[in-house]
Design a protein around this motif. Structure first.
Motif: not given
Lengths: 298, 618, 317
Positions: B365-371, B523-537, B568-571
């Motif tokens: 998904f484009r996690l940085d964009k709605a919806p 923002k990690a080097s291989k984070n293609t999906w724009f995952i940005c979740d403080p809890e996860l970090d 974050y990704r639907a496998y």
């Protein structure tokens, strides 16, 4: 039917419907292969037109039957690995085949005829320039050119049509040019020019009818080539894309199953072969009928 | 030993019976009956299985009979035709063997479907390049391969480095290098300044420094300094603790190259000369790559083979035919029907069936964009996918139904059951519609979807995804991209709404760290999906600092739960890989999983393969 | 005659130039290119600035015309550049793959002629009989079945029945003639079968035409047996169209090789072109297109010139 290469020689007083029918029957009798292939093509066209009503199932519906089941009464052509009904897919593919081939051939004929008319009529520098252009187009294998275009533009129906139209363009342009060159010397064309008829009018009214026959022959042969080429493009992944169904695509995706489920290869191949054969035989028959040099030979 | 998909005991007891009955069954006459449709319960229900390798075959491939059990250890075996982490199907029970039984010599032939773009191990991470240079080079460390290797917890052993020690803060590593290694001497090149010269710390330092400047930079991303204490002692200091550092050095990206050669010829695109078991004899583009035994290989006794050859055959059906005709000894596929076809005519073929510890393919998904930044929309998409049907239709029910991009062994002791994936991985179109309505998209949604056809299965999965999503009112326009545009859009993060994404682990192994830290951190080097979740970090940071394995497992468990909850990704359902071998090819276990566990990408495990007398297996 | 050849050569060069321009243009309308591919594989997160720098290094940032001219300059110096994908010289790759494709062409042509000549003559002589239809059906069938289907089925059947397929590890004719012929025979049969339909059609209509000529009628009227008439008089003239199709078929053949060489794992020019195309290796691709086009032009020139040799009545104007 004013199909003769020289309209004057073949001219008859206003043909009646009965005369046309009699002529057709006579032609069919003289050329049974042509008649059979014409019938075949009409049948294919009918299938294509009636596809949504003829297909027993939605061609894309998953799991209509068990996967990879053999041809049976319920699934006359069997099912593919996603459990889709193969008969419905062949029928849907018929529609795609005719749409793709007629659209791309029309496009190719339109552009090719225009180029040929211009080239043959104006001759001189325009002709030379256009001929060199067509020469260069003819120097690249059409399949390679189509592959390059689709690869470059990305897969998609319109891009595919464009790429396949290139198949026909040079042949159409060449054929039309030749016919124009000879027709342009005809007396009635000279006459029309003498009375100052506009060029466009002469081209459309007097020249174009003369090139119809050779163009139709070119078209019948090329429809087959387009269908085969779509299959070749599908083989390298550049053909028609799902959810649209095409024979070439079915054939290409059936490769891993050809041993355990040979019907997945057999039916699309059969559909392609029959259609291409029919168009080729029709083309041959028309050539026999229209080519005056062959007329009257034993 | 197979630990993935395990029917309950009442299933496998009869299976063991079948195995005994089936072992001496004669080759079946070709009966091209179609696969019977699996019953609704067929998608295998995983059940808890201990991680420790116990020789219990647990799964059948319909039509294949039960997998062959691992024999009990005998006296002083040097190896065995056993692949404990895959299922083995074979009419020839796998055997352990002693050095004396090994038949030396011969030419071993495998296939590749494409050419390496070149032979420089640092300039690309291309699969074909890695496979082509693997037999020629060595690394400082390597993972254990062979009968007892565990792909989920790779044990790292010496290759060019004899031993190594880490400082207590985990920031300084000191490697003692082997002193008996020389660069290959080959009749095929003329580089007197390199050939036969000793390998020293200078080469190792040069290789790591060169990695940092090229495609393999991720290997040494955490490295601060690289120094040679003496000719055979290498010291590396790190900027931060890095659990991926040693596994990276042991991966097949981290080949050690000769410094003098690079200095002489500029780059290694057209030459391959290392310290590995095989000499590159000849590369004929689009035809074959031939290797010859390196008589001075630093591991004594191997390679057993005289010649190793990779034949390049692009078309898969030709590969299968070439395997049947005996032209190649190995081929791979992910279609069980192809395996069955081959077994029908070649019943003695050895089949390794290998699960992937972490899934690659998913709806991105484009996690940085709605919806798509709305978790409910993503959950709805995930719930619309009927993974069991996808597995059944695309892989004949023999693929993997549930799996996500976090390697399960890092979070679980046993293969997680479907429940571990939470409610959003369950097929539930009504629930999906409800969630969409809740998110304000009750009227439906339109979206773009792009994919690259990595195989026919991706084409068919995309078609299925389109139909599944249509059922919940999400209309997607599917566009197939060619590879150039695809990599640009996907890895360049430029796709519009949805993509059939794949996960590229950061390092070389199936470790939790490799699949998460550089991929899921904001923002990690291989984070293609724009995952940005403080809890996860916060959780990901803990995976670096936590040293207690039990607590680490709990952290990964939390990461797992966060991932399946947030979708974050639907496998999606994905394939299981099969390797097929002619039975006289022995000791091939290092190959299995070869496509997915990247530590076996390289191919220096060819050194221990040997060819028995084919007559014994007819 | 000399003037004609010179004129034809000039036209050929002009055509090739246009082809080059065309090939150069086609591959540049793309958003992605091999550069992108390699970069994506190596370091996916290059910034636009990095990309611009790499493009500048490769001269890809210049406008179309200077780029084209510098490439064309290279062509005249015999330097088609280096492949973006493998880094090897384009011309060397072509030189390595061309002999195989030419061999396949010759063998395919032999097969096509062996199929089409007898069928064409027979079906003309027995025009509109059942035999005519049956023979034409077989020939046109070659045109009607996708070559790849024919090829993969042939390989499957061989592997199942005789447990043999053409060796996949290619050997050139010089290296190992026996293996080479084993490898080339089946592809040549398939390509030849596919090409035979057009040849058959040309032969048939040429024969039909010739059979109507006065001298044939005279010969028949003299009471010469039909077979002799056909062999002695008709066949010779029918050769002209057969030669013509070689020219016509050259480009079709080049298309067929793309797929046949891929399936049979033959390292020829067709497979080189397909790989270049799929890898967006446009430097290689435009080199291949240029060489293929030059070949087609050359073949057609030779064909045109051979008319005069076959039939002295044809004069070059």
């Amino acid at each position: 039917m004013r199909w003769g290469v020289t309209a004057g020689a073949d001219y008859r007083p206003a043909p009646t419907l009965a005369w046309r029918w009699k002529r057709l029957v006579a032609l069919a009798r003289r050329n049974p292969a042509g008649a059979v292939s014409l019938g075949m093509i009409l049948f294919i066209a009918l299938v294509a037109i009636l596809a949504p009503w003829l297909a027993p199932h939605d061609p894309s519906a998953l799991g209509v039957g068990p996967r990879l089941s053999k041809p049976s009464l319920t699934y006359p052509f069997g099912t593919d690995n996603l459990g889709r009904d193969l008969l419905s897919r062949i029928i849907a593919g018929t529609r795609t085949a005719l749409i793709v081939s007629s659209a791309s051939v029309s496009l190719g004929v339109l552009v090719g005829t225009a180029l040929g008319l211009v080239s043959g009529w104006f001759r001189g520098l325009v002709d030379d320039a256009l001929q060199r252009l067509i020469d260069s187009l003819m120097a690249i294998p059409p399949l390679v050119l189509a592959m390059a275009l689709v690869a470059v533009l990305g897969p998609g129906l319109w891009k595919l049509l464009l790429a396949l139209a290139i198949f026909l363009l040079p042949a159409a342009a060449r054929t039309v040019r030749g016919a124009v060159l000879s027709a342009r010397e005809e007396v009635y064309v000279e006459a029309a020019r003498a009375i100052g008829a506009p060029t466009l009018r002469i081209l459309l009214r007097h020249i174009l009818p003369n090139v119809t026959a050779p163009i139709i022959i070119v078209v019948t042969v090329h429809i087959g080539a387009v269908i085969i080429s779509e299959a070749a493009l599908s083989f390298v992944g550049l053909g028609i894309q799902p959810p649209m169904v095409s024979w070439g695509q079915m054939l290409s995706l059936a490769r891993p199953f050809m041993e355990s489920a040979p019907w997945l290869v057999a039916f699309p191949t059969g559909a392609i072969a029959l259609t291409v054969l029919a168009f080729n035989f029709l083309g041959d028959a028309l050539r026999d009928i229209w080519d005056p040099r062959l007329r009257g030979s034993t | 030993m197979a630990r993935f998909v395990r029917p309950a005991g009442f299933v496998w007891v009869p299976l063991l019976f079948l195995l005994v009955a089936g072992a001496c069954r004669p080759a079946q006459a070709p009966t091209p009956t179609p696969t019977p449709p699996p019953t609704p319960t067929a998608p295998a229900q995983p059940a808890p299985t201990p991680i420790a390798p116990t020789p219990t075959p647990v799964l059948t491939l319909p039509g294949l009979g039960a997998p062959t059990p691992t024999p009990a250890p005998q006296a002083t075996p040097v190896g065995a035709d056993i692949v404990p982490y895959a299922q083995v199907y074979s009419a020839n029970p796998p055997k352990r063997f002693t050095e004396a039984e090994v038949r030396r010599g011969g030419t071993f032939v495998t296939d590749f479907s494409g050419d390496p773009p070149h032979f420089d191990p640092d300039l690309t991470t291309s699969y074909f390049m890695l496979g082509a240079v693997g037999p020629v080079y060595s690394r400082l460390l390597r993972p254990v391969w062979g009968a007892m290797a565990n792909p989920y917890a790779p044990e790292i052993v010496p290759d060019l480095a004899e031993r190594w020690e880490a400082s207590s803060d985990g920031l300084t590593y000191t490697f003692s290098l082997r002193k008996d290694v020389t660069w290959q001497e080959t009749p095929y090149y003329d580089f007197p300044e390199v050939e036969g010269k000793p390998f020293t710390c200078d080469d190792a330092r040069f290789s790591l420094e060169r990695d940092a400047k090229n495609a393999t930079a991720f290997l040494v991303a955490s490295v601060e300094t690289i120094t040679c204490l003496d000719a055979y002692t290498l010291r590396v200091t790190l900027k931060r603790r890095d659990p991926g550092f040693l596994p990276n050095l042991a991966s097949s990206y981290a080949y050690i190259i000769p410094k003098a050669l690079v200095e002489k010829v500029g780059d290694l695109r057209q030459v391959a000369l290392g310290t590995g078991p095989f000499l590159l004899k000849e590369y004929k583009p689009k035809t074959s790559i031939t290797y010859e035994r390196n008589p001075k290989y630093f591991v004594t006794g191997v390679p057993y083979l005289d010649t190793y050859r990779i034949v390049i055959i692009p078309e898969e059906s030709t590969q299968v035919a070439a395997f049947r005709a005996g032209q190649i000894h190995y081929t791979g596929t992910n279609l069980p029907s192809v395996v069955r076809d081959i077994l029908r005519t070649h019943p003695k073929t050895v089949v390794h069936r290998f699960h992937i510890p972490a899934a690659s393919f998913h709806i991105a998904f484009r996690l940085d964009k709605a919806p798509w930044n709305n978790a409910d929309v993503r959950r709805a998409i995930s719930m619309a996918i009927n993974r069991e049907e996808m597995n059944r239709l695309v892989y004949g029910g023999e693929g993997q139904t549930y799996n996500i991009g976090v390697p399960w062994p890092s979070a679980f002791d046993t293969l997680p059951p479907p429940e571990a994936f939470g409610p959003y991985y369950k097929y539930n179109p009504q629930g999906a519609k409800d969630l969409l309505a809740k998110a304000g998209f009750g009227a439906g949604l339109t979206a773009d979807y792009v994919y690259y056809a990595y195989g026919d299965d991706r084409i068919q999965q995309s078609e299925m995804i389109q139909q599944y999503l249509a059922q919940i009112g999400v209309k997607i326009s599917v566009q197939r991209l060619d590879y150039g545009v695809w990599t640009q859009q996907y890895l360049g993060q430029q796709w519009k709404d949805l993509a059939l994404g794949f996960t590229v682990p950061a390092g070389g192994m199936a470790l939790g760290y490799d699949w998460t830290y550089e991929l899921m951190k904001c923002k990690a080097s291989k984070n293609t999906w724009f995952i940005c979740d403080p809890e996860l970090d916060a959780l990901l940071e803990k995976t670096v600092t936590e040293t207690d394995p039990l607590k680490l497992k709990q952290v990964y468990r939390q990461i797992w739960e966060r991932e399946v909850n947030q979708v974050y990704r639907a496998y999606i359902a994905q394939e299981v890989r099969y390797s097929l071998w002619h039975p006289w090819v022995r000791n091939t276990q290092g190959w299995t999983g070869y496509r997915f566990d990247q530590f076996t990408y390289g191919g220096s495990h060819v050194a221990t393969v040997w060819l028995d007398d084919p007559a014994k297996y007819r | 005659m000399t003037a004609y050849i010179v004129r034809r050569l000039l036209i050929g060069v002009l055509t090739a130039f246009l082809v080059a321009l065309f090939a150069f243009g086609v591959v540049r309308i793309v958003p992605g290119d091999a550069l992108m591919l390699q970069i994506a594989e190596t370091s996916p997160r290059l910034t636009p600035a990095d990309l611009a720098r790499i493009r500048a290094e490769m001269g890809l940032d210049k406008p179309f015309v200077p780029q084209f001219l510098s490439w064309l300059g290279g062509v005249f110096r015999g330097d088609l550049g280096n492949s973006l994908w493998t880094g090897r010289p384009v011309l060397k790759e072509i030189a390595r793959t061309l002999p195989l494709t030419l061999e396949l062409a010759v063998l395919g042509l032999v097969v096509a002629t062996l199929i089409s000549l007898p069928i064409g003559i027979l079906s003309a002589v027995k025009r509109n009989t059942l035999l005519d239809y049956a023979l034409r059906f077989v020939a046109i069938l070659g045109l009607s079945i996708p070559e790849f289907a024919l090829a993969i089925v042939a390989i499957l059947v061989l592997s199942l029945t005789v447990h043999w397929i053409p060796p996949t590890d290619y050997r050139s004719l010089v290296e190992d003639p026996l293996t080479n012929l084993q490898q080339m025979l089946l592809p040549a049969l398939i390509v030849g079968f596919a090409m035979s339909a057009v040849s058959m059609r040309m032969t048939r209509s040429a024969m039909l035409e010739v059979l109507r000529e006065d001298y044939i009628r005279t010969a028949r009227a003299k009471g010469l047996p039909d077979r002799l008439v056909i062999m002695r008089h008709a066949l010779k003239n029918a050769f002209i169209p057969v030669i013509t199709i070689i020219g016509l078929q050259a480009r079709r053949f080049m298309g067929a090789t793309v797929i046949i060489e891929t399936i049979f794992a033959l390292p020829g020019l067709g497979r080189l072109t397909l790989d270049a195309l799929l890898n967006r290796d446009f430097v290689q691709l435009q080199g291949n297109l240029l060489v293929i086009a030059l070949l087609v032009v050359l073949v057609n020139l030779v064909v045109d010139l051979s008319y005069g040799w076959l039939n002295p009545r044809i004069r070059y104007g």
